[in-house]
Design a protein around this motif. Structure first.
Motif, PDB file in Angstrom:
ATOM      1  N   ILE A   1       0.845  -1.192   0.000  1.00 34.06           N
ATOM      2  CA  ILE A   1       0.000   0.000   0.000  1.00 34.06           C
ATOM      3  C   ILE A   1       0.881   1.242   0.000  1.00 34.06           C
ATOM      4  O   ILE A   1       1.811   1.341   0.797  1.00 34.06           O
ATOM      5  N   THR A   2       0.589   2.133  -0.902  1.00 36.14           N
ATOM      6  CA  THR A   2       1.323   3.391  -0.952  1.00 36.14           C
ATOM      7  C   THR A   2       0.333   4.536  -0.793  1.00 36.14           C
ATOM      8  O   THR A   2      -0.644   4.605  -1.533  1.00 36.14           O
ATOM      9  N   VAL A   3       0.590   5.379   0.179  1.00 37.16           N
ATOM     10  CA  VAL A   3      -0.259   6.547   0.381  1.00 37.16           C
ATOM     11  C   VAL A   3       0.540   7.751  -0.066  1.00 37.16           C
ATOM     12  O   VAL A   3       1.624   8.010   0.468  1.00 37.16           O
ATOM     13  N   ARG A   4       0.030   8.453  -1.084  1.00 40.10           N
ATOM     14  CA  ARG A   4       0.793   9.545  -1.674  1.00 40.10           C
ATOM     15  C   ARG A   4       0.125  10.874  -1.404  1.00 40.10           C
ATOM     16  O   ARG A   4      -0.908  11.161  -2.005  1.00 40.10           O
ATOM     17  N   ASN A   5       0.685  11.609  -0.474  1.00 40.19           N
ATOM     18  CA  ASN A   5       0.256  12.980  -0.212  1.00 40.19           C
ATOM     19  C   ASN A   5      -1.265  13.106  -0.121  1.00 40.19           C
ATOM     20  O   ASN A   5      -1.890  13.858  -0.840  1.00 40.19           O
ATOM     21  N   VAL A   6      -1.856  12.324   0.774  1.00 43.94           N
ATOM     22  CA  VAL A   6      -3.309  12.289   0.868  1.00 43.94           C
ATOM     23  C   VAL A   6      -3.835  13.352   1.824  1.00 43.94           C
ATOM     24  O   VAL A   6      -3.337  13.497   2.942  1.00 43.94           O
ATOM     25  N   TRP A   7      -4.824  14.097   1.357  1.00 44.53           N
ATOM     26  CA  TRP A   7      -5.521  15.090   2.168  1.00 44.53           C
ATOM     27  C   TRP A   7      -6.977  14.684   2.260  1.00 44.53           C
ATOM     28  O   TRP A   7      -7.535  14.166   1.294  1.00 44.53           O
ATOM     29  N   GLN A   8      -7.584  14.957   3.392  1.00 41.42           N
ATOM     30  CA  GLN A   8      -9.031  14.803   3.481  1.00 41.42           C
ATOM     31  C   GLN A   8      -9.606  16.048   4.129  1.00 41.42           C
ATOM     32  O   GLN A   8      -9.220  16.424   5.237  1.00 41.42           O
ATOM     33  N   THR A   9     -10.505  16.722   3.422  1.00 42.27           N
ATOM     34  CA  THR A   9     -11.122  17.923   3.981  1.00 42.27           C
ATOM     35  C   THR A   9     -12.637  17.809   3.844  1.00 42.27           C
ATOM     36  O   THR A   9     -13.145  17.266   2.859  1.00 42.27           O
ATOM     37  N   TYR A  10     -13.349  18.279   4.859  1.00 44.67           N
ATOM     38  CA  TYR A  10     -14.807  18.406   4.775  1.00 44.67           C
ATOM     39  C   TYR A  10     -15.115  19.893   4.835  1.00 44.67           C
ATOM     40  O   TYR A  10     -15.033  20.496   5.899  1.00 44.67           O
ATOM     41  N   GLY A  11     -15.444  20.505   3.724  1.00 41.56           N
ATOM     42  CA  GLY A  11     -15.670  21.945   3.699  1.00 41.56           C
ATOM     43  C   GLY A  11     -14.397  22.668   4.118  1.00 41.56           C
ATOM     44  O   GLY A  11     -13.339  22.459   3.530  1.00 41.56           O
ATOM     45  N   ASP A  12     -14.502  23.493   5.175  1.00 40.84           N
ATOM     46  CA  ASP A  12     -13.336  24.239   5.654  1.00 40.84           C
ATOM     47  C   ASP A  12     -12.438  23.388   6.535  1.00 40.84           C
ATOM     48  O   ASP A  12     -11.313  23.744   6.805  1.00 40.84           O
ATOM     49  N   GLN A  13     -13.009  22.279   7.007  1.00 40.49           N
ATOM     50  CA  GLN A  13     -12.284  21.512   8.011  1.00 40.49           C
ATOM     51  C   GLN A  13     -11.284  20.559   7.362  1.00 40.49           C
ATOM     52  O   GLN A  13     -11.650  19.712   6.554  1.00 40.49           O
ATOM     53  N   VAL A  14     -10.019  20.751   7.728  1.00 43.76           N
ATOM     54  CA  VAL A  14      -8.984  19.837   7.232  1.00 43.76           C
ATOM     55  C   VAL A  14      -8.809  18.734   8.261  1.00 43.76           C
ATOM     56  O   VAL A  14      -8.534  18.997   9.421  1.00 43.76           O
ATOM     57  N   VAL A  15      -9.017  17.486   7.849  1.00 39.72           N
ATOM     58  CA  VAL A  15      -8.886  16.386   8.798  1.00 39.72           C
ATOM     59  C   VAL A  15      -7.504  15.755   8.694  1.00 39.72           C
ATOM     60  O   VAL A  15      -6.816  15.549   9.689  1.00 39.72           O
ATOM     61  N   LEU A  16      -7.102  15.472   7.494  1.00 39.38           N
ATOM     62  CA  LEU A  16      -5.776  14.872   7.285  1.00 39.38           C
ATOM     63  C   LEU A  16      -5.029  15.716   6.272  1.00 39.38           C
ATOM     64  O   LEU A  16      -5.612  16.223   5.319  1.00 39.38           O
TER      65      LEU A  16
ATOM     66  N   PRO B   1      -9.288  26.485  14.590  1.00 36.57           N
ATOM     67  CA  PRO B   1      -8.855  25.136  14.990  1.00 36.57           C
ATOM     68  C   PRO B   1      -8.988  24.094  13.871  1.00 36.57           C
ATOM     69  O   PRO B   1      -8.373  23.041  13.948  1.00 36.57           O
ATOM     70  N   ASN B   2      -9.771  24.408  12.827  1.00 40.12           N
ATOM     71  CA  ASN B   2      -9.959  23.420  11.784  1.00 40.12           C
ATOM     72  C   ASN B   2      -9.044  23.633  10.587  1.00 40.12           C
ATOM     73  O   ASN B   2      -9.124  22.930   9.593  1.00 40.12           O
ATOM     74  N   ALA B   3      -8.179  24.639  10.681  1.00 36.72           N
ATOM     75  CA  ALA B   3      -7.400  25.021   9.502  1.00 36.72           C
ATOM     76  C   ALA B   3      -6.350  23.978   9.138  1.00 36.72           C
ATOM     77  O   ALA B   3      -5.991  23.844   7.979  1.00 36.72           O
ATOM     78  N   TYR B   4      -5.850  23.270  10.145  1.00 43.52           N
ATOM     79  CA  TYR B   4      -4.805  22.288   9.861  1.00 43.52           C
ATOM     80  C   TYR B   4      -5.263  20.891  10.262  1.00 43.52           C
ATOM     81  O   TYR B   4      -5.986  20.707  11.235  1.00 43.52           O
ATOM     82  N   GLY B   5      -4.808  19.915   9.502  1.00 41.84           N
ATOM     83  CA  GLY B   5      -5.199  18.542   9.793  1.00 41.84           C
ATOM     84  C   GLY B   5      -4.089  17.762  10.460  1.00 41.84           C
ATOM     85  O   GLY B   5      -3.023  18.300  10.747  1.00 41.84           O
ATOM     86  N   ALA B   6      -4.373  16.488  10.702  1.00 40.35           N
ATOM     87  CA  ALA B   6      -3.406  15.633  11.369  1.00 40.35           C
ATOM     88  C   ALA B   6      -2.488  14.977  10.338  1.00 40.35           C
ATOM     89  O   ALA B   6      -2.830  14.829   9.176  1.00 40.35           O
ATOM     90  N   ARG B   7      -1.301  14.639  10.807  1.00 44.95           N
ATOM     91  CA  ARG B   7      -0.369  13.852  10.009  1.00 44.95           C
ATOM     92  C   ARG B   7       0.033  12.642  10.822  1.00 44.95           C
ATOM     93  O   ARG B   7      -0.314  12.531  11.988  1.00 44.95           O
ATOM     94  N   ILE B   8       0.822  11.780  10.192  1.00 47.25           N
ATOM     95  CA  ILE B   8       1.408  10.681  10.955  1.00 47.25           C
ATOM     96  C   ILE B   8       2.682  11.212  11.570  1.00 47.25           C
ATOM     97  O   ILE B   8       3.657  11.520  10.870  1.00 47.25           O
ATOM     98  N   THR B   9       2.675  11.411  12.903  1.00 50.55           N
ATOM     99  CA  THR B   9       3.815  12.055  13.538  1.00 50.55           C
ATOM    100  C   THR B   9       4.862  11.047  13.993  1.00 50.55           C
ATOM    101  O   THR B   9       6.037  11.390  14.096  1.00 50.55           O
ATOM    102  N   TYR B  10       4.439   9.855  14.332  1.00 51.11           N
ATOM    103  CA  TYR B  10       5.404   8.813  14.687  1.00 51.11           C
ATOM    104  C   TYR B  10       5.063   7.557  13.905  1.00 51.11           C
ATOM    105  O   TYR B  10       3.893   7.242  13.703  1.00 51.11           O
ATOM    106  N   ASP B  11       6.113   6.853  13.493  1.00 56.88           N
ATOM    107  CA  ASP B  11       5.939   5.608  12.747  1.00 56.88           C
ATOM    108  C   ASP B  11       6.940   4.640  13.364  1.00 56.88           C
ATOM    109  O   ASP B  11       8.113   4.639  13.037  1.00 56.88           O
ATOM    110  N   ILE B  12       6.463   3.854  14.336  1.00 54.77           N
ATOM    111  CA  ILE B  12       7.388   3.085  15.176  1.00 54.77           C
ATOM    112  C   ILE B  12       7.330   1.613  14.812  1.00 54.77           C
ATOM    113  O   ILE B  12       6.265   0.992  14.905  1.00 54.77           O
ATOM    114  N   PRO B  13       8.447   1.019  14.402  1.00 62.06           N
ATOM    115  CA  PRO B  13       8.458  -0.433  14.186  1.00 62.06           C
ATOM    116  C   PRO B  13       8.399  -1.138  15.539  1.00 62.06           C
ATOM    117  O   PRO B  13       9.045  -0.722  16.494  1.00 62.06           O
TER     118      PRO B  13
END
Lengths: 271, 262
Positions: free
Chosen positions: B4-19, B224-236
């Protein structure tokens, strides 16, 4: 103890259920006896003996003119119309409600239509039905169908919307297409709701049946009641009303039992 | 190539940025646990993997191909609630997954095909510990048993990906532990790629071979809705399990076939 915490035991519950009926009957008997004592010719509140006499005339003896026993002829005619009307309305209501509630593209057209159509008073378009479908059976059945289909369809639509989206997604991950999703997941869950919707529509169905029979018919329970009204024959009308009530109650009870027998999973899953 | 490859994925609902700007690459057979605060978009990400939602920007690739845009057989799902069909018995709930793909018109199988589907369902239910409850309706089962049923239902499809949305969130701690054991066993047997959203950090650490933490990096107190979440830690995690898995994959197929059947 506070009133709200007092709960009747089993035997008490039965007696309390009987009480209002007993009171009504007693009140009627007193009223009837008083009026008949005043005027033996009074027709408004016939005595039990007069009513038994009328019942025998309608339900046991053959009619002198037609040679048939009227009560059974009337009952068969009415039940036939009612059953056809209910069956067609159930099928139509289920299909329309299901399509509107589950397939968003269909719902966009159907939902507003159903909302408006269900506001049309069915009795107001009864003349239209008589003009279009004639004075025969068809127009009476159509009145029942037109009267209760929108109600059933809207109820089923609501219930279909209440099916959790998770289940529809789950079914798709199990390999369902739109058709099999409806067939195996949605339809079985709506059938018990359909029986309940029918149960609730039963009252209106009887109303439309009696209305149609009263206006244009040559037999049927509603026809008979409105016919003998001309002679102020309360001794026939009252037993007929009681008989209709009994039939309606039996159908209501039968539908309830059927829901429980045919869909044993239904009650538990609502908890 | 990654599974699985996730390439620069954004998800927004209206003004709200989720990812925002999600980048990720997952190998086949990994057990990813997704953790993060409520509303940080981990369930949204799971819904995108399922095909229930499409990204507003960017793309998710499965084996180099864009992910199908609606739920299908290749991706199994277990939700926290409403996860099994109330009108079917336990056995039919699982057999349904064998019937639907083979009967696109009737939606059900008949005769011998039906019997064999039900028998296969019974074997799968035996495996998850529901062999004694085949004829019960889901409403007669406890919460833990319902989730066992949901897992069996998902696994009978032999999906390539199993998505779990807080599957054990409503269960007692003891039952939850049993479910962890079962899930790990099944994962080891089937070589599935698993994505599991959980609120329980400990659960995330015990089960996963990879822990993904979703969090907002940027904050704007005025919006508070202007920015979304990212993957901040990726721990093996649990490298031993990962290694065992890799070693198993390296073996020739005629041997691993034997291992899987065992």
């Amino acid at each position: 103890m506070r009133l709200i915490n007092l709960k009747p035991t089993r035997s008490w519950r039965l007696s309390l259920a009987m009480l209002p009926f007993a009171l009504l009957i007693v009140a009627y008997l007193f009223g009837s006896a008083a009026r008949l004592a005043d005027n033996p010719q009074d027709k408004l509140l016939p005595s039990p003996v007069q009513m038994a006499d009328a019942i025998k005339r309608m339900a046991v003896d053959e009619d002198t003119r037609s040679g048939k026993v009227l009560l059974w002829v009337d009952t068969a005619a009415s039940l036939k119309r009612l059953a056809m009307g209910l069956a067609i309305a159930a099928l139509l209501g289920l299909s329309l409600g299901l399509a509107a509630g589950i397939v968003p593209l269909f719902g966009a057209s159907l939902s507003p239509l159903l909302t408006i159509v269900s506001m049309v008073p069915p009795l107001a378009i009864l003349p239209v039905l008589f003009i279009v479908f004639g004075l025969e059976e068809l127009s009476k059945v159509m009145l029942i169908v037109i009267g209760i289909t929108p109600v059933i369809a809207r109820d089923i639509e609501q219930r279909a919307r209440e099916i959790p989206a998770e289940l529809l997604i789950k079914a798709q991950t199990l390999g369902a297409n739109t058709w099999t999703l409806i067939l195996r997941v949605v339809l079985p869950q709506l059938l018990p709701r359909l029986l309940i919707a029918l149960q609730l529509a039963l009252g209106s169905a009887w109303l439309f049946l009696i209305a149609a029979e009263a206006i244009a018919s040559t037999d049927g329970l509603g026809y008979r009641i409105f016919l003998v009204r001309r002679y102020l024959a309360m001794d026939v009308i009252l037993p007929y009303v009681a008989w209709i009530t009994l039939l309606a109650w039996l159908m209501d009870y039968g539908l309830k039992r059927l829901t429980r027998l045919a869909f044993p999973w239904y009650e538990g899953s609502r908890a | 190539m990654s599974f699985i490859t996730v390439r620069n994925v954004w998800q927004t609902y209206g003004d709200q940025v989720v990812l925002e700007g999600l980048r990720l690459s997952v190998a086949e057979g990994e057990f990813c646990t997704l953790v993060g605060a409520s509303g940080c978009g981990k369930s949204t990400f799971l819904r995108m993997l399922l095909g229930q939602e499409r990204p507003s920007r960017g793309e998710i690739l499965l084996d180099g191909q864009p992910l199908p845009g609606e739920p299908d057989r290749s991706r199994g799902i277990v939700f926290q609630r409403y996860t099994v069909l109330p009108h079917l018995s336990v056995q039919d709930n699982v057999a349904l997954g064998l019937e639907l793909p083979r009967a696109p018109l009737a939606g059900r199988l008949f005769g011998a095909a039906k019997r064999s589907a039900r028998a296969e369902a019974a074997r799968m239910l035996e495996r998850v510990g529901l062999g004694h409850a085949l004829d019960k309706y889901p409403s007669q089962l406890s919460g833990g048993m319902q989730q066992r049923l949901a897992i069996a239902q998902a696994l009978i499809m032999k999906p390539r990906m199993l998505l779990l949305d807080e599957p054990f969130g409503a269960l007692d701690p003891g039952i939850r532990k049993d479910m962890h054991t079962l899930l790990l066993e099944l994962w080891q047997e089937t070589r599935l790629t698993v994505f599991m959203v959980t609120h329980d950090l400990a659960e995330g650490f015990t089960l996963g071979t990879r822990l993904l933490v979703f969090d907002k990096v940027r904050h704007d107190p005025q919006a508070p809705n202007a920015y979304g979440a990212r993957i901040t830690y990726d721990i093996p995690l649990n490298t031993d399990r990962r290694a065992a898995r890799a070693a198993l994959d390296a073996l020739p197929a005629h041997i691993t076939g034997g291992v899987q059947a065992a």
